[in-house]
Design a protein around this motif. Structure first.
Motif, PDB file in Angstrom:
ATOM      1  N   SER A  52       0.836  -1.210   0.000  1.00 24.37           N
ATOM      2  CA  SER A  52       0.000   0.000   0.000  1.00 24.37           C
ATOM      3  C   SER A  52       0.864   1.251   0.000  1.00 24.37           C
ATOM      4  N   ASP A 173      -5.465  -0.929  -4.973  1.00 22.66           N
ATOM      5  CA  ASP A 173      -4.923  -1.575  -3.773  1.00 22.66           C
ATOM      6  C   ASP A 173      -5.904  -2.640  -3.288  1.00 22.66           C
ATOM      7  N   GLU A 174      -5.573  -3.879  -3.500  1.00 24.49           N
ATOM      8  CA  GLU A 174      -6.406  -5.032  -3.123  1.00 24.49           C
ATOM      9  C   GLU A 174      -7.871  -4.857  -3.563  1.00 24.49           C
TER      10      GLU A 174
END
Ligand SMILES: Nc1ncnc2c1ncn2[C@@H]1O[C@H](COP(=O)(O)OP(=O)(O)OP(=O)(O)O)[C@@H](O)[C@H]1O
Ligand SMILES: [Mg+2]
Length: 233
Positions: A52, A173-174
């Motif tokens: 991140s 991000d994810e």
């Protein structure tokens, strides 16, 4: 960005440290790599390895402590926060795992709001919304609010919003963190397809090896935040 619209993101020796009481935590240490239009890159590694942190730096949401990140000719560390915001509006779409759709707006209105930053004609905004909601198979649900969608549908709505902006860089991000395996693969396929036209660069972090396998290559960060291991998907 070069005249042909292609883009290169060059990271050289990028480090990010956080002060934690008396200690300093090195979240990213000397990261070096170059990302190019047409690529889909998965960033993997254990929790706390700096995924991140790296994506936040690439998305101009944060500043590196050492090293440089160039997006074309622009050095991200030299930008003011106002210039960072402008760069994101024009060139970088950032997508977190929470998707950040505004709850009081319909899916259609959420995308329209995002595109309103771009000085586009209304007909063009409408065209892009229709095209991209069809692309993620969500046109039928365009007038629903986020709370009236499943988590997989919300994720697809957020992807449609990012695609509709047509920014050359898409950072996620994810994006599949809260999805079941089927929805996760669907999102991974849509992200990989977004780069396959050669004009977009897609970088996403994931813990899911199946999702990572849709990328052209994988950058694996190590838990000790030393230089990354490199490998192909
Ligand atoms: N704002 C912050 N302040 C202090 N430390 C931070 C901050 N953000 C991240 N860190 C630390 O930096 C390191 C890297 O965090 P990061 O969130 O980038 O990891 P990650 O790989 O994304 O992990 P996850 O897979 O759990 O999302 C961790 O040790 C984390 O505790
Ligand atoms: Mg993370």
């Amino acid at each position: 960005m070069s005249d042909d619209g292609l883009i290169e993101v060059r990271c050289k020796g990028v480090s990010r440290r956080y002060a934690d009481g008396t200690r300093t935590i090195t979240a990213l240490d000397g990261f070096t790599d170059t990302f190019r239009s047409g690529e889909t890159v998965a960033v993997t590694g254990p929790s706390g390895s700096g995924k991140s942190t790296l994506l936040g730096l690439l998305a101009a949401l944060d500043y590196a402590d050492d090293g440089t990140i160039h997006l074309g000719e622009t050095e991200l560390g030299s930008l003011s926060t106002v210039e960072q915001t402008q760069l994101r509006a024009e060139r970088i779409s950032y997508l977190g795992s929470e998707h950040n759709l505004l709850p009081i707006l319909s899916v259609y209105e959420n995308i329209s709001l995002a595109l309103s930053l771009k000085r586009l004609a209304e007909a063009e905004i409408d065209r892009r919304i229709r095209e991209n909601l069809r692309r993620v198979d969500l046109w039928d649900l365009a007038y629903r609010r986020p709370a009236e969608l499943s988590s997989g549908e919300r994720a697809r709505a957020a992807i449609a919003r990012a695609l509709a902006s047509d920014n050359p860089v898409l950072i996620a991000d994810e994006p599949t963190a809260h999805l079941d395996a089927e929805d996760a693969e669907r999102i991974a396929r849509l992200l990989a397809a977004a780069a396959s036209d050669g004009r977009h660069l897609v970088i996403f972090a994931t813990h899911d090896p199946v999702v990572a396998s849709y990328a052209d290559r994988t950058v694996r960060l190590r838990s000790d935040a030393r230089s990354p291991e490199r490998g192909s998907a």
